[in-house]
Design a protein around this motif. Structure first.
Motif, PDB file in Angstrom:
ATOM      1  N   VAL A  87       0.835  -1.191   0.000  1.00 42.79           N
ATOM      2  CA  VAL A  87       0.000   0.000   0.000  1.00 42.79           C
ATOM      3  C   VAL A  87       0.876   1.249   0.000  1.00 42.79           C
ATOM      4  O   VAL A  87       1.606   1.494   0.939  1.00 42.79           O
ATOM      5  N   GLY A  88       0.792   2.040  -1.067  1.00 43.66           N
ATOM      6  CA  GLY A  88       1.652   3.217  -1.175  1.00 43.66           C
ATOM      7  C   GLY A  88       0.995   4.479  -0.670  1.00 43.66           C
ATOM      8  O   GLY A  88       0.781   5.415  -1.429  1.00 43.66           O
ATOM      9  N   VAL A  89       0.645   4.514   0.611  1.00 44.76           N
ATOM     10  CA  VAL A  89       0.131   5.767   1.161  1.00 44.76           C
ATOM     11  C   VAL A  89       1.206   6.379   2.049  1.00 44.76           C
ATOM     12  O   VAL A  89       2.074   5.687   2.540  1.00 44.76           O
ATOM     13  N   ASP A  90       1.125   7.697   2.204  1.00 42.68           N
ATOM     14  CA  ASP A  90       2.102   8.377   3.055  1.00 42.68           C
ATOM     15  C   ASP A  90       1.548   8.443   4.477  1.00 42.68           C
ATOM     16  O   ASP A  90       0.558   9.116   4.735  1.00 42.68           O
ATOM     17  N   ASP A  92       2.582   9.829   7.153  1.00 42.81           N
ATOM     18  CA  ASP A  92       2.670  11.098   7.888  1.00 42.81           C
ATOM     19  C   ASP A  92       1.559  12.060   7.493  1.00 42.81           C
ATOM     20  O   ASP A  92       1.279  13.013   8.214  1.00 42.81           O
ATOM     21  N   GLU A  97      -4.989  14.635   2.855  1.00 39.92           N
ATOM     22  CA  GLU A  97      -3.755  15.190   2.278  1.00 39.92           C
ATOM     23  C   GLU A  97      -3.149  14.248   1.230  1.00 39.92           C
ATOM     24  O   GLU A  97      -2.630  14.688   0.201  1.00 39.92           O
ATOM     25  N   ASN A  98      -3.239  12.946   1.512  1.00 39.33           N
ATOM     26  CA  ASN A  98      -2.756  11.980   0.524  1.00 39.33           C
ATOM     27  C   ASN A  98      -3.502  12.153  -0.796  1.00 39.33           C
ATOM     28  O   ASN A  98      -2.904  12.120  -1.873  1.00 39.33           O
ATOM     29  N   LEU A 101      -2.621  15.500  -2.556  1.00 37.44           N
ATOM     30  CA  LEU A 101      -1.315  15.363  -3.194  1.00 37.44           C
ATOM     31  C   LEU A 101      -1.440  14.626  -4.528  1.00 37.44           C
ATOM     32  O   LEU A 101      -0.912  15.045  -5.561  1.00 37.44           O
ATOM     33  N   ASP A 146      -5.718   3.702  -0.542  1.00 33.28           N
ATOM     34  CA  ASP A 146      -4.848   3.418  -1.675  1.00 33.28           C
ATOM     35  C   ASP A 146      -5.665   3.277  -2.962  1.00 33.28           C
ATOM     36  O   ASP A 146      -5.291   3.791  -4.013  1.00 33.28           O
ATOM     37  N   MET A 149      -6.732   6.599  -4.131  1.00 29.94           N
ATOM     38  CA  MET A 149      -5.625   7.323  -4.743  1.00 29.94           C
ATOM     39  C   MET A 149      -5.408   6.901  -6.190  1.00 29.94           C
ATOM     40  O   MET A 149      -4.884   7.665  -6.998  1.00 29.94           O
ATOM     41  N   ARG A 331       4.991  -0.077   9.062  1.00 26.14           N
ATOM     42  CA  ARG A 331       5.091   0.587   7.784  1.00 26.14           C
ATOM     43  C   ARG A 331       5.317  -0.309   6.601  1.00 26.14           C
ATOM     44  O   ARG A 331       4.611  -0.296   5.642  1.00 26.14           O
TER      45      ARG A 331
END
Lengths: 335, 263
Positions: A87-90, A92, A97-98, A101, A146, A149, A331
């Motif tokens: 899963v490529g989420v940020d 922080d 916000e993800n 972005l 994800d 996104m 993570r």
């Protein structure tokens, strides 16, 4: 031109000589859900990475929406969405916000971003958690974020690499609903899975991949119909396969039995008109002194299709408890 | 290549890193606690270095604190730029980099935005140190224009130096290795330069190293701006070093980055 994905003789060889994908060809039609079913290491992720321009093929032609994935990668990226296995989420950033972005990376006009983000949050039911850091999300929520996104730019074609691996049954079913909804709204979906049930439920058509090769392709119903029979699974009381050996020779003589395969410690028997044949099977086994521990009769499943074409089972632990170590907020899993 | 322009895309990537940085407790630590510890401990323990005959003549100041403030700036630049590659490794491991790679953007923006955010972080940290120094009594001889040059030098050299960490990160794809190798290759250089001690006070072999050590040139310029004012020779040397180091790390990092993100 109804095909949105055309793959012709794709090979991907990793150094020194690992043939991850070994000459596969298939097509995905517009509007369908196309499933790629296979065990771990079969070549599913490698294929999806080539199709999404993340990996360069060793040889073979791959076109997405008419564009070559190597020479016209930028054009391909504009029409596809991708949700990777990891899963490529940020962590922080918050969910919102993800998404913001991602909107900016896809060049959405700034004025449209707030509405689009709200809409996506609603689609994946993350409205309430939108302003919490993604690092605090559960595995299911992260997967949903994800997925959202990957939907920013309303892609024509969405790639989902094992979308439900690691999710518990409830979250999994919820994700299936989102995927179906997206498909109903017109998005073509290419998904990989190692779960038979998922392929069966979601895919209009599927390809079964094993050790880098496609071994079967068709609608789930057609693939199962190909088995042409019910499946009787027999487990024996005796170890060592001698009972199975004796049973195999007597069973083969019964008219209506179209095939006998080893299955774990027992046999899978493909029988036309299964229920009527069961008494005969039992008598034959008895005569062969093969003591039966368990006998089950079922319609053919994709498991049987896989077994028939590869000679072995998929051996995936079907989802039990979600594995926190793999999917939780921890993570990363190294690739 | 893509629908947008590379500056806007870099800015989007930059914004993400700034947000992340401000939310990381480590940022506060590196920016505040570490310089305080350095300032206080070093200047207390080594205050009498300034009493060594010749210190005033060599450096132009009788305060080790003033002399040492350049070292704290340099130390912070190096510590901060060492972190640069770490974020890239995190993105590789989490799969976020793949997300950026499938987005219709110029891939180089992923790198330029990140390095720009490193520069911005270094700017903030340098400002904090200058303020801290001022509170302890350090006066910048070159005034406000000099301060602006100090900041520019810090940011540019920081981004150039960050390339080392970024290169290691892209080559090893491993966060521990990135931190270890960057630390071992860059930190000793600080003590083998003129940052903490006037060159004439250094042992002969260290003087030899210091002559070829890029950090000496940055330190000399920072010393000059703090202690005496605009010395064009020192400034010219420092900006030449920034250009050379920057060109080398830019080329190496870009090549390594292209390898890492290309299919």
């Amino acid at each position: 031109m109804n095909a949105i994905v055309e793959v012709d003789g794709l090979r991907k060889v990793f150094e020194p000589d690992i043939r991850a994908v070994d000459g596969i060809s298939f097509r995905v039609d517009r509007g369908e859900v196309f499933g790629f079913l296979g065990p771990n290491g079969a070549g599913k992720s490698t294929t999806i990475k080539v199709l999404t321009t993340l990996l360069r093929p060793t040889s073979g032609g791959v076109r997405v929406d008419g564009h070559d994935v190597v020479r016209e990668a930028a054009a391909v990226r504009r029409v596809i969405g991708y949700a990777a296995q990891e899963v490529g989420v940020d962590d922080d950033l918050t969910g919102r916000e993800n998404l913001v972005l991602q909107c900016r990376l896809y060049h959405l006009p700034p004025g449209q971003i707030p509405d689009r983000v709200d809409e996506l949050l609603k689609t994946v039911d993350l409205g309430e958690a939108a302003d919490r850091p993604a690092g605090t999300y559960s595995g299911g929520m992260r997967k949903r974020l994800d997925l959202a996104m990957g939907l920013i730019h309303k892609p024509k074609l969405l790639f989902l690499d094992e979308p439900t691996t690691g999710l518990d049954p409830q979250n999994r079913r919820a994700l299936w609903e989102y995927i179906k909804g997206l498909n109903d709204a017109g998005t073509t979906i290419f998904l990989t899975t190692q779960y038979m049930e998922e392929a069966d439920r979601l895919a209009d058509r599927l390809a079964i991949i094993d050790r880098g090769r496609i071994v079967a392709e068709g609608t789930p119903a057609a693939l199962k119909a190909e088995i042409g029979a019910d499946v009787v699974q027999i487990a024996f009381r005796e170890d060592g396969g001698e009972a199975a050996g004796r049973a195999r020779s007597v069973l083969a003589q019964i008219p209506g039995i179209t095939g006998v395969q080893d299955f774990e410690d027992g046999l899978s028997v493909y029988a036309q008109g299964g229920p009527a044949l069961v008494p005969q099977i039992v008598r034959a086994l008895d005569a062969a002194h093969a003591e039966v521990a368990r006998l089950t009769l079922a319609g053919p499943s994709l498991d049987d299709v896989f077994l028939k074409h590869t000679g072995h089972t998929m051996r995936v632990e079907e989802v039990r408890r979600p594995s926190r170590m793999l999917m939780g907020r921890g993570r990363r899993r190294r690739r | 290549m893509s629908d947008g322009n590379v500056i806007v895309e870099s800015y989007v990537v930059f914004g993400r890193w700034i947000r992340k940085t401000l939310r990381t407790p480590a940022f506060l630590f590196f920016s505040l606690v570490q310089p305080i510890v350095w300032f206080v401990l070093f200047t207390q323990s080594f205050a009498r270095i300034a009493d060594i005959p010749g210190f005033l003549a060599l450096t132009g100041t009788d305060s080790y604190l003033t002399y040492f403030s350049a070292a704290v700036i340099l130390q912070t630049i190096i510590a901060s730029s060492m972190q640069s590659g770490m974020g890239m490794v995190t993105d590789m491991e989490s799969g976020f980099l793949d997300k950026l790679r499938v987005a219709p953007i110029h891939r180089i923006s992923i790198l330029t935005g990140k390095v720009a955010s490193d520069g911005f972080r270094i700017l903030i940290q340098t400002l904090v140190i200058v303020a801290l120094g001022a509170a302890l009594g350090v006066r910048i001889a070159s005034g406000v224009p000099g301060l602006l040059v100090i900041l520019a030098l810090a940011v540019l050299f920081g981004m150039a130096w960050a390339g080392i960490s970024m290169f290691i990160a892209l080559a090893t794809k491993n966060s521990e290795a990135t931190l270890m190798i960057s630390m071992l290759t860059t930190f000793p250089l600080l003590f083998l330069s003129t940052a903490v001690m006037p060159k004439a006070f250094l042992p002969e072999w260290v003087q030899g190293v210091a002559t070829y050590n890029p950090l000496s040139y940055i330190a000399d310029a920072l010393h000059a701006l703090t202690i005496s004012g605009f010395e064009w020779g020192a400034l010219g040397g420092a900006f030449a070093i920034v250009a050379v180091v920057g060109a080398v790390t830019l080329l190496a990092t870009t090549a390594m980055f292209r390898r890492a993100v290309s299919a």
